[in-house]
Design an enzyme around this catalytic site. Structure first.
Site, short mmCIF file in Angstrom:
data_model
loop_
_atom_site.label_atom_id
_atom_site.label_comp_id
_atom_site.label_asym_id
_atom_site.label_seq_id
_atom_site.Cartn_x
_atom_site.Cartn_y
_atom_site.Cartn_z
N LYS A 1 -20.64 18.29 1.67
CA LYS A 1 -20.30 16.87 1.55
C LYS A 1 -21.09 16.09 2.56
O LYS A 1 -21.49 16.63 3.61
CB LYS A 1 -18.81 16.66 1.84
CG LYS A 1 -18.26 15.38 1.23
CD LYS A 1 -17.99 15.60 -0.24
CE LYS A 1 -17.34 14.43 -0.91
NZ LYS A 1 -16.75 14.83 -2.18
N TYR B 1 -9.24 2.04 -8.69
CA TYR B 1 -9.91 1.64 -9.92
C TYR B 1 -11.42 1.76 -9.78
O TYR B 1 -12.19 0.95 -10.27
CB TYR B 1 -9.48 0.22 -10.31
CG TYR B 1 -9.28 0.04 -11.80
CD1 TYR B 1 -8.27 0.72 -12.48
CD2 TYR B 1 -10.12 -0.80 -12.53
CE1 TYR B 1 -8.10 0.57 -13.85
CE2 TYR B 1 -9.95 -0.97 -13.90
CZ TYR B 1 -8.94 -0.28 -14.55
OH TYR B 1 -8.76 -0.43 -15.91
N GLY B 2 -11.85 2.81 -9.08
CA GLY B 2 -13.28 3.12 -8.99
C GLY B 2 -13.66 3.96 -10.20
O GLY B 2 -13.05 3.85 -11.27
N ASN B 3 -14.64 4.83 -10.03
CA ASN B 3 -15.12 5.64 -11.16
C ASN B 3 -13.99 6.48 -11.75
O ASN B 3 -13.77 6.49 -12.97
CB ASN B 3 -16.28 6.52 -10.69
CG ASN B 3 -16.74 7.48 -11.76
OD1 ASN B 3 -16.20 8.57 -11.90
ND2 ASN B 3 -17.71 7.08 -12.56
N ALA B 4 -13.23 7.17 -10.89
CA ALA B 4 -12.19 8.07 -11.40
C ALA B 4 -11.03 7.29 -12.03
O ALA B 4 -10.62 7.55 -13.16
CB ALA B 4 -11.69 8.97 -10.28
N GLY B 5 -10.51 6.33 -11.30
CA GLY B 5 -9.32 5.61 -11.76
C GLY B 5 -9.56 4.79 -13.02
O GLY B 5 -8.75 4.81 -13.95
N1 GLU Z 1 -17.99 13.62 -5.36
C1 GLU Z 1 -17.46 14.33 -6.48
C2 GLU Z 1 -16.34 15.25 -6.02
O1 GLU Z 1 -15.72 15.05 -5.00
C3 GLU Z 1 -18.53 15.03 -7.28
C4 GLU Z 1 -19.35 16.01 -6.52
C5 GLU Z 1 -20.56 16.50 -7.29
O2 GLU Z 1 -20.73 16.14 -8.44
O3 GLU Z 1 -21.31 17.27 -6.70
O4 GLU Z 1 -15.98 16.16 -6.72
#
Ligand code: GLU
Length: 417
Positions: free
Chosen positions: A107, A220-224
């Site tokens: 990360k 409400y970003g990409n996931a929400g």
């Molecule tokens: N940031 C996303 C996660 O936390 C995706 C990570 C990725 O696609 O490598 O799962």
């Protein structure tokens, strides 16, 4: 006030410790999994639009690469800390293992407030980050991706900078790219879609009818935002509440994705949506709904509010939304938690598909991506559910047991432990 530990890395270690005890993991394996293998701290000078130079701090953590190159996103956030990045890198390790893709966990993060930066400043910051971490990343080493407040455009700038450093196009060093630059069909909504697939399977094992079931989405970003869209489209959920960092909205009759999304596009926030009552992010979590999607940041369900959570299922699209003390309370009260590194593994799964497509320079139809994602998520869900049943443990612990066993096996075969 509870004195609960809220440092994300201490939480990640505590979760690991609980699983290590359950698995009777040998001390060396346990110790090796408790800390990152490598981390890099970087200092980034960036020219700002007003002519000044601002100095930013950034990190990249490569937690464990026994199963393959480390993989994980980069967050741009004003509250980013090295411990948050360490925790997220650990969770990426478990995430890739639980869906059984041949990658390790990593990360990255930069301490900054992207909402107050111009596109030019963001581009220069993104390129500065790659100039520093470029020496430790690569197709076979560590592959980046989007996360909180980082976008496909940012991925494109980063890929471009890295390609210049290497003197050749290196599309595969980063995933979540725009489609014309080697992005994968289906990557945009993959995190939410994967979560929806696990919820569909949970509905089956719990005997819970999801068509018409009520749901609240925090974040409400990409996931929400895609959880709202796909929850409606694929499962027929009735979304009664959503929120973003500026506050939430609630309407017991349900709110349509297309309308809320347009309102957010026009005004920059979900608050003020017609016909809805305003609620805080905290109130949203405690609503009497069937399904809750914590889809924002860490530590939103804690010992302090867990007793008041009423949802039957919590689909954790955020990383780390629930603390260990809260986990015990939710388990006792019968909330079925689909834990973060299982529920939100769809993103990295399609990132892996993107890497494969980049390597072959041959691209799949969106339908093909959905089909393969469904297969991975469904298999992972049932493995975790069955492990939880068999060992009579809560789902997060079961997910840890599945993931740790896989990582430990790889480390043993490699002769590390
Ligand atoms: N940031 C996303 C996660 O936390 C995706 C990570 C990725 O696609 O490598 O799962």
């Amino acid at each position: 006030m509870s004195s609960e530990q809220l440092n994300p890395f201490a939480i990640a270690q505590a979760q690991l410790d609980e699983a290590a005890e359950q698995l009777k993991l040998d001390p060396a394996t346990h110790q090796l999994l408790r800390t990152p293998l490598r981390e890099l701290h970087v200092t980034l000078p960036v020219k700002m639009d007003d002519g000044s130079t601002k100095i930013f701090q950034g990190f990249r953590v490569q937690y464990n690469d026994s199963r393959g190159p480390t993989k994980g996103g980069i967050r741009f956030h004003f509250e980013e800390t090295i411990d948050t990045v360490r925790a997220l890198a650990a969770w990426m390790t478990w995430k890739c293992a639980v869906v059984d893709i041949p990658l390790g966990g990593g990360k990255g993060g930069v301490v900054c407030d992207p909402r107050s930066m111009s596109p030019g400043e963001l581009e220069r910051l993104s390129r500065a980050y790659i100039r520093q971490v470029g020496r430790i990343i690569g197709l076979e080493k560590d592959v980046l991706a989007p996360d909180v407040y980082t976008t496909p455009q940012i991925m494109a700038w980063m890929m471009d900078e890295y390609s210049f450093m290497k003197g050749e196009n290196e599309f595969g060093v980063i995933t979540g790219k725009p489609l014309p630059l080697g992005g994968s069909a289906g990557r945009g909504d993959a995190t939410a879609r994967g979560g929806i697939f696990t919820l569909r399977e949970a509905g089956k094992v719990l005997g819970l009818e999801l068509k018409g079931a009520t749901a609240a989405v925090q974040g409400y970003g990409n996931a929400g935002s895609f959880a709202h869209k796909l929850g409606e489209e694929l499962l027929g959920l009735k979304i009664v509440a959503v929120s973003d960092s500026r506050g939430g909205i609630y309407n017991p009759d349900g709110m349509k994705y297309a309308e809320v999304f347009k309102h957010k596009q026009d005004t920059g926030k979900v608050a003020g949506f017609k016909g809805a009552k305003e609620v805080t992010n905290e109130e949203l979590l405690e609503l009497d709904v069937d399904v809750l999607f914590p889809s924002a940041l860490e530590n939103v369900i804690t010992a302090e509010n867990a007793e008041r959570i009423k949802a039957k299922v919590s689909v954790e699209l955020a990383n780390g939304p629930t603390t260990p003390e809260a986990d015990k309370i939710l388990h006792k009260n019968g909330t079925y938690v689909i834990p973060d590194f299982l529920a939100n593994a769809g993103g990295v799964t399609v990132s892996y598909f993107e890497m494969v497509q980049n390597a072959y320079d041959y691209y799949w139809e969106e339908e093909e991506v959905h089909k393969r994602l469904d297969k991975k998520m469904t298999a992972a869900f049932h493995t975790v559910h069955e492990t939880a049943q068999e060992h009579e443990v809560h789902n997060r612990l079961a997910a840890y047991m599945v993931a740790i066993n896989r990582v430990a096996e790889a480390m043993q075969l490699r002769g590390w432990v």
